[in-house]
Design an enzyme around this catalytic site. Structure first.
Site, PDB file in Angstrom:
ATOM      1  N   CYS A   1      -3.440  -3.460   4.297  1.00 22.53           N
ATOM      2  CA  CYS A   1      -2.549  -4.519   4.795  1.00 22.53           C
ATOM      3  C   CYS A   1      -2.939  -5.912   4.289  1.00 22.53           C
ATOM      4  CB  CYS A   1      -2.533  -4.506   6.324  1.00 22.53           C
ATOM      5  SG  CYS A   1      -1.981  -2.948   7.009  1.00 22.53           S
TER       6      CYS A   1
ATOM      7  N   HIS B   1      -2.871 -10.463  12.108  1.00 18.57           N
ATOM      8  CA  HIS B   1      -2.266  -9.229  11.591  1.00 18.57           C
ATOM      9  C   HIS B   1      -2.045  -8.297  12.787  1.00 18.57           C
ATOM     10  CE1 HIS B   1      -1.507  -5.557   9.542  1.00 18.57           C
ATOM     11  NE2 HIS B   1      -2.649  -5.009   9.922  1.00 18.57           N
TER      12      HIS B   1
ATOM     13  N   GLU C   1       0.847  -1.189   0.000  1.00 18.79           N
ATOM     14  CA  GLU C   1       0.000   0.000   0.000  1.00 18.79           C
ATOM     15  C   GLU C   1       0.882   1.238   0.000  1.00 18.79           C
ATOM     16  OE1 GLU C   1      -1.990   0.823   3.806  1.00 18.79           O
ATOM     17  OE2 GLU C   1      -1.321  -1.160   4.433  1.00 18.79           O
TER      18      GLU C   1
HETATM   19  N1  COA Z   1       0.534   1.887  31.052  1.00 18.03           N
HETATM   20  C1  COA Z   1       0.038   0.785  30.442  1.00 18.03           C
HETATM   21  N2  COA Z   1      -0.898   0.849  29.452  1.00 18.03           N
HETATM   22  C2  COA Z   1      -1.318   2.074  29.085  1.00 18.03           C
HETATM   23  C3  COA Z   1      -0.844   3.265  29.694  1.00 18.03           C
HETATM   24  C4  COA Z   1       0.133   3.130  30.726  1.00 18.03           C
HETATM   25  N3  COA Z   1       0.654   4.188  31.334  1.00 18.03           N
HETATM   26  N4  COA Z   1      -1.469   4.309  29.110  1.00 18.03           N
HETATM   27  C5  COA Z   1      -2.311   3.811  28.188  1.00 18.03           C
HETATM   28  N5  COA Z   1      -2.226   2.471  28.161  1.00 18.03           N
HETATM   29  C6  COA Z   1      -2.944   1.525  27.284  1.00 18.03           C
HETATM   30  C7  COA Z   1      -4.394   1.882  27.064  1.00 18.03           C
HETATM   31  O1  COA Z   1      -5.206   1.401  28.117  1.00 18.03           O
HETATM   32  C8  COA Z   1      -4.670   1.178  25.737  1.00 18.03           C
HETATM   33  O2  COA Z   1      -4.839  -0.197  25.945  1.00 18.03           O
HETATM   34  P1  COA Z   1      -6.271  -0.881  25.620  1.00 18.03           P
HETATM   35  O3  COA Z   1      -6.554  -0.584  24.176  1.00 18.03           O
HETATM   36  O4  COA Z   1      -6.044  -2.329  25.858  1.00 18.03           O
HETATM   37  O5  COA Z   1      -7.241  -0.241  26.533  1.00 18.03           O
HETATM   38  C9  COA Z   1      -3.348   1.324  24.995  1.00 18.03           C
HETATM   39  O6  COA Z   1      -2.360   1.635  25.995  1.00 18.03           O
HETATM   40  C10 COA Z   1      -3.342   2.450  23.950  1.00 18.03           C
HETATM   41  O7  COA Z   1      -3.808   3.606  24.584  1.00 18.03           O
HETATM   42  P2  COA Z   1      -4.804   4.604  23.807  1.00 18.03           P
HETATM   43  O8  COA Z   1      -5.131   5.714  24.722  1.00 18.03           O
HETATM   44  O9  COA Z   1      -5.928   3.833  23.191  1.00 18.03           O
HETATM   45  O10 COA Z   1      -3.799   5.105  22.656  1.00 18.03           O
HETATM   46  P3  COA Z   1      -4.003   6.189  21.576  1.00 18.03           P
HETATM   47  O11 COA Z   1      -5.358   6.800  21.627  1.00 18.03           O
HETATM   48  O12 COA Z   1      -2.846   7.089  21.678  1.00 18.03           O
HETATM   49  O13 COA Z   1      -3.915   5.399  20.163  1.00 18.03           O
HETATM   50  C11 COA Z   1      -3.904   3.700  18.473  1.00 18.03           C
HETATM   51  C12 COA Z   1      -3.664   4.024  19.965  1.00 18.03           C
HETATM   52  C13 COA Z   1      -3.553   2.255  18.204  1.00 18.03           C
HETATM   53  C14 COA Z   1      -5.386   3.913  18.133  1.00 18.03           C
HETATM   54  C15 COA Z   1      -3.025   4.644  17.604  1.00 18.03           C
HETATM   55  O14 COA Z   1      -1.668   4.386  17.878  1.00 18.03           O
HETATM   56  C16 COA Z   1      -3.270   4.542  16.122  1.00 18.03           C
HETATM   57  O15 COA Z   1      -4.124   5.242  15.587  1.00 18.03           O
HETATM   58  N6  COA Z   1      -2.519   3.670  15.413  1.00 18.03           N
HETATM   59  C17 COA Z   1      -2.672   3.482  13.988  1.00 18.03           C
HETATM   60  C18 COA Z   1      -3.910   2.700  13.588  1.00 18.03           C
HETATM   61  C19 COA Z   1      -3.850   1.259  13.826  1.00 18.03           C
HETATM   62  O16 COA Z   1      -2.785   0.710  14.047  1.00 18.03           O
HETATM   63  N7  COA Z   1      -5.021   0.595  13.739  1.00 18.03           N
HETATM   64  C20 COA Z   1      -5.146  -0.813  13.993  1.00 18.03           C
HETATM   65  C21 COA Z   1      -6.136  -1.552  13.176  1.00 18.03           C
HETATM   66  S1  COA Z   1      -5.623  -1.795  11.501  1.00 18.03           S
END
Ligand code: COA
Length: 414
Positions: free
Chosen positions: A115, A251, A83
């Site tokens: 992906c 994945h 992609e």
């Molecule tokens: N200690 C331990 N864990 C912690 C923490 C800490 N201090 N602070 C946060 N976390 C955990 C959260 O609880 C969460 O876990 P959970 O989902 O099991 O509840 C995780 O860390 C991520 O935290 P979150 O606040 O959801 O992160 P974010 O809003 O910054 O974004 C993604 C996370 C994945 C959505 C972001 O990185 C993203 O957009 N990635 C690209 C898209 C992607 O990969 N999509 C996947 C499907 S294809």
């Protein structure tokens, strides 16, 4: 006679640099536990512009051919799932064919569906061989991508880059697919996309997780129905259908996703087999089940980050690298997801020589030979112009993008 088709060998190419997520967390003022425990990522691969999608793919293909003494004349199909292609018209596969010196008589194309593209290519190759149309020829399927969300975005800790090349043939030393069992689930959604002209993806991160889990439920149930009909798995409360798989690779855009996915998969079984979700049972069994069936597949991914099309297959490589001997002759499941979205759950049996065969990929060396960069160096690399690669000689056996002349991308081989 039953046709046996699948993955005979694989090879992996990674960028030279890796960023440790604890360093990134400190620089961003985030608790490192969020990235390491919360997202499950320890390191992410970082490219310089010389390590583009073509260079990574061509390096992986050359490794695949050299390490397995593949006769190029035996290859009749070359497909690249990506992609993050480098041209609106000319496929990455065409560059790879030229770089790797592959013969003229072959089908050469790219597949794009976020992906999932590599899986579409893999299934096209498997079914081409199984149908007999391939006439004894093999296929090379490459998944190559650079996952780039941008500096200081929510997606930043879920970046990465790399390529996985797979030799697909009727000698499935690593993985013989269960033909005809694939379960699918696809829908038109906007969870992640990259409009023309943009280097970084647009992503609705939390929604993309929901789309992934919804697709997994659909594809897994579709697979399970077919597997039950052929008595490959049984519906039993004592051993759920998913527990009858020795391992499952998902994945992994970030490794924590595998935990969410495995919980969802088990929930599908618990709901459907027991008629209701048994929370107490899940509390007792989920950690052991994850450790037994999934943890091995995260050994490489947690040190590379997201490589989009290749993430599932890097997970598969990690699973075999961590414990092929225990999986020989056993059935495993694999789940491929591409935003947008398309997904597939499929299964197969690990080959009897898989432990020796995976050694040819030298995965510990590939992952261990990278250089750790500082956050400042990572940010400098991210800011470089994509068409102006630094003048660095390619490593032995590797390819590098060297620049554009007369609108043509040029590559050097080491
Ligand atoms: N200690 C331990 N864990 C912690 C923490 C800490 N201090 N602070 C946060 N976390 C955990 C959260 O609880 C969460 O876990 P959970 O989902 O099991 O509840 C995780 O860390 C991520 O935290 P979150 O606040 O959801 O992160 P974010 O809003 O910054 O974004 C993604 C996370 C994945 C959505 C972001 O990185 C993203 O957009 N990635 C690209 C898209 C992607 O990969 N999509 C996947 C499907 S294809």
């Amino acid at each position: 006679m039953k046709t046996s088709v699948g993955i005979e060998a694989l090879a992996v190419a990674l960028p030279r640099h890796t960023l440790h997520l604890e360093d990134l967390a400190r620089a961003r003022g985030v608790d490192p536990a969020k990235y390491i425990a919360g997202l499950g990522v320890r390191e992410m691969a970082v490219t310089d512009p010389g390590e583009d999608t073509v260079a990574l793919a061509a390096t992986a293909v050359r490794r695949l051919i050299d390490s397995n003494d593949v006769d190029p004349a035996s290859i009749g199909m070359l497909a690249v799932g990506t992609e993050t292609g480098v041209d609106h018209s000319k496929p990455v596969a065409s560059y790879v064919q030229g770089a790797a010196g592959l013969p003229r008589h072959m089908r050469v194309f790219d597949v794009q569906h976020a992906c999932y593209g590599g899986t579409a290519g893999l299934m096209a190759a498997i079914e081409w061989i199984a149908s007999g149309v391939a006439g004894g020829k093999s296929a090379v399927i490459v998944c190559s991508d650079i996952a780039r969300y941008g500096v200081k975005t929510a997606g930043e800790p879920t970046q990465g880059a790399g390529a996985v090349a797979m030799l697909v043939s009727s000698r499935p030393e690593l993985f013989a697919i269960d033909l005809g069992l694939n379960g699918t689930s696809s829908a038109h959604v906007f969870d992640f996309w990259r409009p023309l002209g943009r280097r970084e993806a647009v992503v609705d991160g939390h929604y993309s997780i929901d789309c992934y889990l919804e697709a997994l439920s659909g594809a897994y149930r579709d697979w399970r129905g077919r597997a039950e009909a052929k008595e490959i798995v049984r519906r039993a409360a004592s051993a759920l259908p998913s527990e009858q798989l020795a391992a499952i690779g998902y994945h992994v855009p970030f490794c924590k996703m595998a935990k969410k996915a495995h919980a969802r998969l088990r929930r599908c079984d618990l709901d459907d087999v027991l008629g209701a979700f048994d929370e107490a049972r899940e509390e007792r069994e989920s950690a052991t089940s994850f450790e037994r069936q999934v943890a091995g597949s995260l050994t490489l991914c947690s040190r590379v980050g997201n490589i989009y099309t290749g993430s599932l297959y890097l997970g598969f490589a990690g699973m075999l690298n961590a414990g092929a001997a225990a999986l020989v002759g056993k059935r495993i499941g694999l789940f491929s997801y591409g935003s947008g979205c398309a997904s597939e759950f499929f299964s197969g049996v690990v080959g009897k020589n898989a432990a020796e065969q995976i050694q040819r990929a030298h995965l510990d060396e590939v992952i261990g030979s990278r250089e750790r960069v500082t956050v400042e160096e990572y940010e400098r690399l991210m800011a470089l112009q994509p068409d102006a690669p630094p003048d660095i000689p390619p490593a032995p056996g590797a390819f590098r993008f060297t620049g554009v002349k007369d609108h043509r991308r040029e590559y050097a081989a080491g």
